[in-house]
Design an enzyme around this catalytic site. Structure first.
Site, mmCIF file in Angstrom:
data_model
loop_
_atom_site.group_PDB
_atom_site.id
_atom_site.type_symbol
_atom_site.label_atom_id
_atom_site.label_comp_id
_atom_site.label_asym_id
_atom_site.label_seq_id
_atom_site.Cartn_x
_atom_site.Cartn_y
_atom_site.Cartn_z
ATOM 1 N N HIS A 1 17.870 -11.895 -5.576
ATOM 2 C CA HIS A 1 17.349 -11.132 -6.184
ATOM 3 C C HIS A 1 17.127 -11.154 -7.217
ATOM 4 O O HIS A 1 18.328 -10.688 -8.156
ATOM 5 C CB HIS A 1 17.588 -10.433 -5.252
ATOM 6 N N ASP B 1 4.110 -2.393 -11.058
ATOM 7 C CA ASP B 1 4.970 -2.856 -10.148
ATOM 8 C C ASP B 1 4.934 -2.744 -8.606
ATOM 9 O O ASP B 1 5.808 -1.325 -8.889
ATOM 10 C CB ASP B 1 6.368 -2.617 -11.471
ATOM 11 N N MET B 2 5.211 -3.308 -7.746
ATOM 12 C CA MET B 2 5.180 -2.928 -6.477
ATOM 13 C C MET B 2 5.653 -3.627 -5.830
ATOM 14 O O MET B 2 5.466 -4.799 -6.069
ATOM 15 C CB MET B 2 4.330 -2.075 -6.827
ATOM 16 N N ALA B 3 6.836 -3.334 -4.686
ATOM 17 C CA ALA B 3 6.425 -4.134 -3.927
ATOM 18 C C ALA B 3 5.453 -4.012 -2.785
ATOM 19 O O ALA B 3 4.173 -2.599 -2.923
ATOM 20 C CB ALA B 3 7.678 -3.130 -2.205
ATOM 21 N N LYS C 1 -5.464 -5.451 3.848
ATOM 22 C CA LYS C 1 -5.985 -5.953 2.273
ATOM 23 C C LYS C 1 -4.950 -5.773 2.072
ATOM 24 O O LYS C 1 -4.508 -6.805 1.159
ATOM 25 C CB LYS C 1 -6.846 -4.762 1.474
HETATM 26 N N1 LIG Z 1 12.580 -8.443 -6.719
HETATM 27 C C1 LIG Z 1 12.624 -8.116 -5.428
HETATM 28 O O1 LIG Z 1 13.296 -8.996 -3.976
HETATM 29 C C2 LIG Z 1 11.753 -7.005 -5.229
HETATM 30 C C3 LIG Z 1 10.532 -6.884 -3.933
HETATM 31 C C4 LIG Z 1 10.470 -5.972 -3.864
HETATM 32 C C5 LIG Z 1 10.394 -4.369 -4.647
HETATM 33 N N2 LIG Z 1 10.504 -4.680 -5.603
HETATM 34 C C6 LIG Z 1 10.969 -4.016 -7.072
HETATM 35 O O2 LIG Z 1 10.378 -2.682 -6.620
HETATM 36 C C7 LIG Z 1 10.188 -1.373 -7.600
HETATM 37 C C8 LIG Z 1 9.784 -0.623 -6.687
HETATM 38 O O3 LIG Z 1 8.650 -0.819 -5.464
HETATM 39 P P1 LIG Z 1 7.909 -0.084 -5.413
HETATM 40 O O4 LIG Z 1 6.629 -0.286 -4.563
HETATM 41 O O5 LIG Z 1 8.804 0.804 -4.294
HETATM 42 O O6 LIG Z 1 7.023 1.193 -6.343
HETATM 43 P P2 LIG Z 1 6.371 2.387 -6.854
HETATM 44 O O7 LIG Z 1 5.174 3.189 -5.574
HETATM 45 O O8 LIG Z 1 7.900 3.290 -7.109
HETATM 46 O O9 LIG Z 1 5.459 2.229 -7.637
HETATM 47 C C9 LIG Z 1 4.513 1.144 -8.053
HETATM 48 C C10 LIG Z 1 3.708 1.308 -8.937
HETATM 49 O O10 LIG Z 1 2.907 2.423 -8.242
HETATM 50 C C11 LIG Z 1 2.661 3.313 -9.938
HETATM 51 N N3 LIG Z 1 2.612 4.425 -9.546
HETATM 52 C C12 LIG Z 1 3.968 5.185 -8.895
HETATM 53 N N4 LIG Z 1 2.900 6.678 -8.273
HETATM 54 C C13 LIG Z 1 2.199 6.968 -9.680
HETATM 55 C C14 LIG Z 1 1.260 7.993 -9.398
HETATM 56 N N5 LIG Z 1 1.814 8.858 -8.865
HETATM 57 N N6 LIG Z 1 0.717 7.555 -10.534
HETATM 58 C C15 LIG Z 1 -0.161 6.343 -10.554
HETATM 59 N N7 LIG Z 1 0.522 5.553 -10.718
HETATM 60 C C16 LIG Z 1 1.833 5.237 -10.002
HETATM 61 C C17 LIG Z 1 3.888 2.702 -10.724
HETATM 62 O O11 LIG Z 1 3.893 2.896 -12.041
HETATM 63 C C18 LIG Z 1 3.871 1.084 -10.230
HETATM 64 O O12 LIG Z 1 3.387 0.210 -11.107
HETATM 65 C C19 LIG Z 1 9.566 -1.971 -8.260
HETATM 66 O O13 LIG Z 1 9.901 -2.649 -9.516
HETATM 67 C C20 LIG Z 1 9.324 -3.659 -7.358
HETATM 68 O O14 LIG Z 1 9.422 -5.155 -8.675
HETATM 69 C C21 LIG Z 1 11.182 -6.114 -6.172
#
Ligand SMILES: NC(=O)c1ccc[n+]([C@@H]2O[C@H](COP(=O)([O-])OP(=O)(O)OC[C@H]3O[C@@H](n4cnc5c(N)ncnc54)[C@H](O)[C@@H]3O)[C@@H](O)[C@H]2O)c1
Length: 348
Positions: free
Chosen positions: A118, A176-178, A228
């Site tokens: 990870h 950056d997202m899951a 999608k």
């Molecule tokens: N290493 C791994 O195996 C692994 C696996 C899954 C996720 N992750 C990490 O988990 C972290 C969190 O992921 P997540 O899906 O929970 O992210 P998230 O849902 O918090 O955000 C996803 C994206 O949406 C944007 N965003 C969120 N709220 C917004 C808003 N109100 N207006 C505009 N843009 C907005 C954020 O800037 C981001 O780019 C990320 O850093 C990802 O790399 C890592």
């Protein structure tokens, strides 16, 4: 209740815990810094919440404390790293450095990593590219947690996707997202805090929709964005694992269930040198223009964020101290105590 702690103290305690488990100090510091950075950015799901898992996985040898990563393929702008079951942060530090160097040489670089673990929050790694004027695209496999659209059986990981572009503005443009509706760590955090998860994030073991994080972890998470999002998640799984000998999520025994499991995680990192196309200044100005247009789209009195803005603002306002959830602090105190380490930095 969340309390704040000095960033330096958190990095130091994270590093000490990893070192106590046998990780060399440079690797321990690098990993702890990456975790604390996620907390700084407000991504608690990928912050110190993960430290107990990392430490116990090192102790159980699912993660190799003293790996010998090897570049197994080098072909022009392509390089493949076998991480030897290193901490994902150790693997990604090498992969991003190599990608930046190759992109500088060829204009583009594709670095694949196999036999990794990870890597935490993806943006931590793409920031290393955007800071140098490079665009970055990063994905990874994970443990098996997600059922594809229309399915009930867990087949996919939460396959993170990070797309990042350098900007002339204060923050890079970073999505950056899951690709699960909710990140796995957010479900774990909800479980730790006794809170429900949003509707649409998961199904229970019988395939019924659930907002109970424990039932969700026993069942399956759902991809974001219906069919999608599911299509994207499936393709990311293929990209992260099919170019190398990395395992698909469904071929792994998840390290959350068995700390000695070797995950053989695959990562794929693309770096694009903006200067190879026009100039760094041109691309960064164009990106800033787009960010400004997105922000300006808000209704009067409302705020619209460009991707990455929220995390950037959070990091700016938490440069010195970082809030941690009470449940995370309790787990960290338990971890430090079990390792015979001082818990002083976390005491009220
Ligand atoms: N290493 C791994 O195996 C692994 C696996 C899954 C996720 N992750 C990490 O988990 C972290 C969190 O992921 P997540 O899906 O929970 O992210 P998230 O849902 O918090 O955000 C996803 C994206 O949406 C944007 N965003 C969120 N709220 C917004 C808003 N109100 N207006 C505009 N843009 C907005 C954020 O800037 C981001 O780019 C990320 O850093 C990802 O790399 C890592």
């Amino acid at each position: 209740m969340d309390r704040s702690y000095p960033v330096d103290a958190l990095v130091a305690l994270g590093a000490r815990a990893l070192e106590a488990a046998g990780v060399p100090s440079a690797d321990a510091e690098l990993t702890a810094a990456a975790l604390v950075d996620a907390d700084r950015r407000g991504i608690a799901s990928h912050g110190l919440l993960r430290l107990p898992l990392y430490v116990s996985s090192v102790q159980a040898r699912g993660v190799n404390a003293r790996p010998n990563p090897t570049w197994v393929r080098e072909h022009g702008a392509v390089a493949v790293l076998d991480a030897d079951a290193a901490l994902g942060q150790v693997a990604m530090a090498a992969a991003t450095e190599r990608a930046a160097q190759l992109a500088g040489q060829f204009g583009v670089a594709v670095v694949a990593v196999q036999n990794s673990t990870h890597y935490g929050a993806g943006a931590y790694w793409t920031e290393r590219l955007t800071a140098r004027g490079l665009l970055g695209i990063l994905t990874s496999t994970t443990g098996v947690t997600v059922t594809p659209f229309g399915g009930v059986e867990k087949v996919l990981g939460t396959n993170p996707l990070t797309l990042a572009a350098p900007s002339a503005g204060p923050a890079s443009l970073t999505a950056d997202m899951a690709t699960s509706a909710g990140a796995y760590g957010k479900v774990v955090a909800a479980q730790n805090e006794g809170k429900p998860i949003p509707e649409g994030w998961a199904v229970d073991a019988d395939g019924r929709p659930t907002t109970d994080p424990t039932a969700a972890l026993a069942g399956a998470l759902l991809p974001f964005g219906g069919p999608k999002g599911s299509a994207v998640a499936v393709l990311l799984e293929a990209l992260a694992a099919s170019l190398t000998t990395a395992s698909y999520a469904y071929q792994t025994e998840d390290i959350w269930a068995n700390r000695s499991a070797r995950m053989n995680t695959g990562h794929l990192l693309l770096a694009i040198d903006t200067a190879a196309f026009t100039s760094r200044e041109h691309t960064e100005r164009r990106v800033a223009d787009l960010q400004e247009k997105v922000r300006a789209s808000a209704a009067a009195g409302e705020t619209t964020f460009a991707p990455g803005d929220i995390e950037h603002a959070h990091a700016q306002s938490h440069a010195e101290t970082v809030p941690l959830a009470g449940s995370t602090v309790a787990q960290l105190v338990e971890l430090l105590t079990s390792l015979g380490l001082e818990t002083t930095p976390l005491e009220p």
